[in-house]
Design a protein around this motif. Structure first.
Motif, PDB file in Angstrom:
ATOM      1  N   ASN A   2      14.831   4.755   3.957  1.00  0.00           N
ATOM      2  CA  ASN A   2      13.467   4.444   3.556  1.00  0.00           C
ATOM      3  C   ASN A   2      13.185   2.945   3.455  1.00  0.00           C
ATOM      4  O   ASN A   2      12.134   2.561   2.943  1.00  0.00           O
ATOM      5  N   LYS A   5      10.088   2.017   5.531  1.00  0.00           N
ATOM      6  CA  LYS A   5       8.917   2.611   4.890  1.00  0.00           C
ATOM      7  C   LYS A   5       8.439   1.749   3.720  1.00  0.00           C
ATOM      8  O   LYS A   5       7.243   1.481   3.575  1.00  0.00           O
ATOM      9  N   GLU A   6       9.360   1.293   2.892  1.00  0.00           N
ATOM     10  CA  GLU A   6       9.005   0.486   1.728  1.00  0.00           C
ATOM     11  C   GLU A   6       8.470  -0.879   2.135  1.00  0.00           C
ATOM     12  O   GLU A   6       7.518  -1.382   1.539  1.00  0.00           O
ATOM     13  N   LEU A   8       6.903  -1.626   4.934  1.00  0.00           N
ATOM     14  CA  LEU A   8       5.570  -1.436   5.499  1.00  0.00           C
ATOM     15  C   LEU A   8       4.536  -1.138   4.412  1.00  0.00           C
ATOM     16  O   LEU A   8       3.390  -1.578   4.504  1.00  0.00           O
ATOM     17  N   LYS A   9       4.945  -0.412   3.372  1.00  0.00           N
ATOM     18  CA  LYS A   9       4.042  -0.137   2.248  1.00  0.00           C
ATOM     19  C   LYS A   9       3.544  -1.430   1.610  1.00  0.00           C
ATOM     20  O   LYS A   9       2.406  -1.520   1.170  1.00  0.00           O
ATOM     21  N   GLU A  32      17.371  -1.610   8.784  1.00  0.00           N
ATOM     22  CA  GLU A  32      16.232  -0.718   8.985  1.00  0.00           C
ATOM     23  C   GLU A  32      16.441   0.250  10.142  1.00  0.00           C
ATOM     24  O   GLU A  32      15.998   1.392  10.084  1.00  0.00           O
TER      25      GLU A  32
END
Length: 68
Positions: A2, A5-6, A8-9, A32
């Protein structure tokens, strides 16, 4: 994993996140993509930066839930 994902958040580039974590952009890219696992120290740095458990960032969600 993740990690991506984090990042990009938060709307961060790899360069921005890597600088905040204290690792190279190349190393973050490898983490990543799953090409590198990273040392325990690196995993701790990443987890601290994102304020997330190591299990959530580097392993599946079931393991992360056990770490709570």
């Amino acid at each position: 994993m993740n990690i991506l994902k984090e990042r990009l958040k938060l709307g961060l580039s790899q360069t921005q996140a890597a600088k905040g974590i204290g690792i190279s952009q190349g190393m973050l890219a490898l983490l990543e993509s799953g090409e590198r696992e990273g040392s325990n120290e690196t995993k701790k740095k990443v987890a601290k930066f994102y304020n997330k458990p190591v299990g959530y960032l580097f392993f599946n969600d079931d393991i992360a839930k056990c770490n709570k």
